[in-house]
Scaffold this motif. Structure first.
Motif, mmCIF file in Angstrom:
data_model
loop_
_atom_site.group_PDB
_atom_site.id
_atom_site.type_symbol
_atom_site.label_atom_id
_atom_site.label_comp_id
_atom_site.label_asym_id
_atom_site.label_seq_id
_atom_site.Cartn_x
_atom_site.Cartn_y
_atom_site.Cartn_z
ATOM 1 N N THR A 452 47.784 49.627 31.235
ATOM 2 C CA THR A 452 48.298 48.293 31.547
ATOM 3 C C THR A 452 49.653 48.394 32.237
ATOM 4 O O THR A 452 50.370 49.397 32.100
ATOM 5 C CB THR A 452 48.465 47.448 30.263
ATOM 6 N N LYS A 453 49.996 47.339 32.981
ATOM 7 C CA LYS A 453 51.303 47.282 33.634
ATOM 8 C C LYS A 453 52.403 47.296 32.573
ATOM 9 O O LYS A 453 52.215 46.733 31.497
ATOM 10 C CB LYS A 453 51.409 46.015 34.482
ATOM 11 N N PRO A 454 53.557 47.887 32.867
ATOM 12 C CA PRO A 454 53.979 48.537 34.118
ATOM 13 C C PRO A 454 53.739 50.052 34.116
ATOM 14 O O PRO A 454 54.430 50.792 34.812
ATOM 15 C CB PRO A 454 55.478 48.241 34.137
ATOM 16 N N TRP A 455 52.770 50.504 33.333
ATOM 17 C CA TRP A 455 52.518 51.943 33.175
ATOM 18 C C TRP A 455 51.311 52.412 33.984
ATOM 19 O O TRP A 455 50.755 53.466 33.720
ATOM 20 C CB TRP A 455 52.318 52.273 31.694
ATOM 21 N N THR A 456 50.916 51.625 34.973
ATOM 22 C CA THR A 456 49.789 51.998 35.829
ATOM 23 C C THR A 456 50.267 52.204 37.261
ATOM 24 O O THR A 456 51.236 51.587 37.703
ATOM 25 C CB THR A 456 48.707 50.899 35.830
ATOM 26 N N VAL A 457 49.589 53.075 37.965
ATOM 27 C CA VAL A 457 49.822 53.281 39.394
ATOM 28 C C VAL A 457 48.515 52.933 40.094
ATOM 29 O O VAL A 457 47.526 53.646 39.958
ATOM 30 C CB VAL A 457 50.228 54.738 39.699
#
Length: 493
Positions: A452-457
């Motif tokens: 999930t955001k903000p841990w995704t690229v």
């Protein structure tokens, strides 16, 4: 050679590092900064790589900086012109005088007590230490010292030169030589027509498996029209926006409708070399854009094949022989020189050893925050561009994000900016989505990604444009804090 203390220390003076430094001059004029570069010249990849025909594999208007218009008209720019562009930009923005050459950063340690990074760099005079409040790593994603080398059986038996494109010998003369290029990526499809044009007797591209090859016009007629009617800066913005939409659109369509894109590419390739050659050598087993697509301007790669100056063989190497390469099928390719375009060796954050208050940590142990920072690590950012689009698009987003973080620190009087992990975070896939060999070989080195955001690229420019907006810097996921001074201990009487 003097030690430095600056607000921001940028590591790397290539496309990303120079771009980062320019953004600091524009957006953070109150912050002191310096750039450390391990080599004796700037330009990064575009100074290191010198093989024939080297060029960008993304359109140059998205590959160049948004704040400095590209004035050339070619779709893909030559390595030399990109190198000159980077250096001219560094001089124009006053960055060149801030670059310290011949300093290879090997270690960086964070101290919570001082809210500073201490950076160790190797120089010809020995180790030197610098300190900085914020550290920004712009070293790219691959090792400059070693490429990916395949230990082919019998290498020592071959009589001629064996060349890795990353270390091209200045005095190599292709004229009159039979050359085998092992590989099927962007480097290989660039080398084949370039070597043919330089007079090689014949160039054979030996590929283990096919890649998707997209021929495009070497000129941008719409862009040329925009340049005729708009001022240079406005035309650059318009062309850049057009190309961003086209590039993102091609990737998204390829992911959603791979069968249609596969058929379209096959038809396009067949116009150059015929359906039979396409079926045998240009029909990959994976979907379009599951690996990076090879773009060839004006179909120059196919043109070299069609005129007989080059050919493609799809097979695997059994062994090198004195006179060339024996294939698994039993065929032998005779060669005077062999070029191993077998890829890069990924190296995250320049291979620097990181410590935090004396404890070592590695990038692959940390979650990637907005594809720019590491969870729980203060005042450290890493610049990584896109794998499915122009590198510079994301590199510039990251530099603008870092500048926004620094500006917020100034506004609030904060000494640190630290991405704070959500305790419910779950492991996701690595941040690079490609199935390419160089990515799969290095999955264990890459930072961790959440779901999930903000841990995704997401590898999507429009997604990142929103996620990394300056307006979202203070969204609660980044902790800004003052310097925590430990109280002094009073010793009893």
């Amino acid at each position: 050679m003097k030690s430095l203390h600056v607000d921001v220390l940028v590591v790397g003076a290539g496309l990303s590092g120079v771009g980062a430094a320019c953004r600091l001059t524009q957006l953070n004029p109150d912050r002191s900064f310096a750039v450390l570069e391990s080599r004796d010249s700037s330009g990064g990849t575009w100074d290191l790589f010198r093989y024939p025909g080297i060029r960008s594999d993304s359109d140059v208007h998205t590959f160049s900086y948004p704040f400095r218009p590209w004035t050339g008209t070619d779709l893909l720019a030559s390595g030399e012109s990109i190198r000159d562009y980077i250096r001219d930009t560094a001089r124009e923005f006053g960055v060149e005088e801030r670059i310290h050459y011949g300093q290879r950063v090997i270690a960086a340690g964070w101290s919570s007590g001082t809210a500073r990074w201490t950076v160790k760099a190797e120089t010809v005079d020995g180790l030197i230490e610098h300190t900085a409040s914020f550290l920004y790593i712009c070293t790219g994603y691959f090792s400059y010292d070693t490429g990916h080398v395949v230990d082919f059986p019998g290498r020592a038996a071959f009589d001629g030169p064996i060349i890795h494109p990353q270390f091209w010998p200045e005095k190599f003369e292709p004229r009159g030589k039979r050359i085998v290029v092992i590989g099927s990526g962007a480097t290989a499809v660039t080398l084949v027509p370039a070597l043919a044009d330089e007079g090689a007797a014949h160039v054979t591209m030996l590929q283990r498996s096919p890649s998707y090859v997209l021929p495009r016009s070497g000129k941008d007629s719409i862009g040329d029209g925009l340049r005729r009617v708009l001022p240079a800066r406005a035309a650059h913005r318009a062309i850049r926006a057009k190309n961003v939409v086209q590039n993102v659109g091609l990737y998204e369509v390829s992911q959603r409708f791979p069968g249609a894109v596969r058929k379209g590419l096959a038809r396009l390739n067949a116009k150059f070399v015929g359906s039979e050659v396409v079926r045998e050598h240009f029909t990959p087993t994976y979907g379009p854009w599951d690996q990076r697509m090879c773009i060839v301007p004006d179909g120059d790669f196919f043109t070299a094949i069609r005129r007989g100056a080059a050919s493609v063989v799809t097979d695997t190497v059994q062994e090198f022989t004195r006179n060339g390469i024996r294939l698994t099928s039993g065929e032998e390719l005779e060669a005077d020189a062999i070029i191993t375009a077998t890829g890069l060796r990924i190296e995250v954050a320049g291979g620097i050893t990181f410590t935090m208050d004396g404890t070592t940590f590695a990038p692959n142990e940390r979650y990637f925050y907005k594809g720019a920072m590491f969870g729980g690590v203060p005042n450290l950012a890493v610049c990584l561009g896109y794998t499915n689009n122009s590198w510079t698009l994301r590199a510039d987003l990251t530099s603008r994000f870092v500048s926004a973080v620094l500006a917020r620190m100034t506004q609030t009087g904060a000494a640190t900016a630290t991405p704070r992990l959500d305790e419910t975070i779950e492991d996701g896939e690595p941040p690079f989505e490609l199935s390419s060999g160089y990515v799969q070989r290095s999955r264990h080195l890459l930072p961790k990604q959440g779901t999930t955001k903000p841990w995704t690229v997401k590898q999507n420019y429009f997604h990142d444009l929103r996620l990394m907006s300056a307006r979202r810097v203070d969204d609660g996921t980044l902790e800004f804090a003052p310097l925590r001074v430990r109280p002094s201990v009073v010793v009893g009487h």
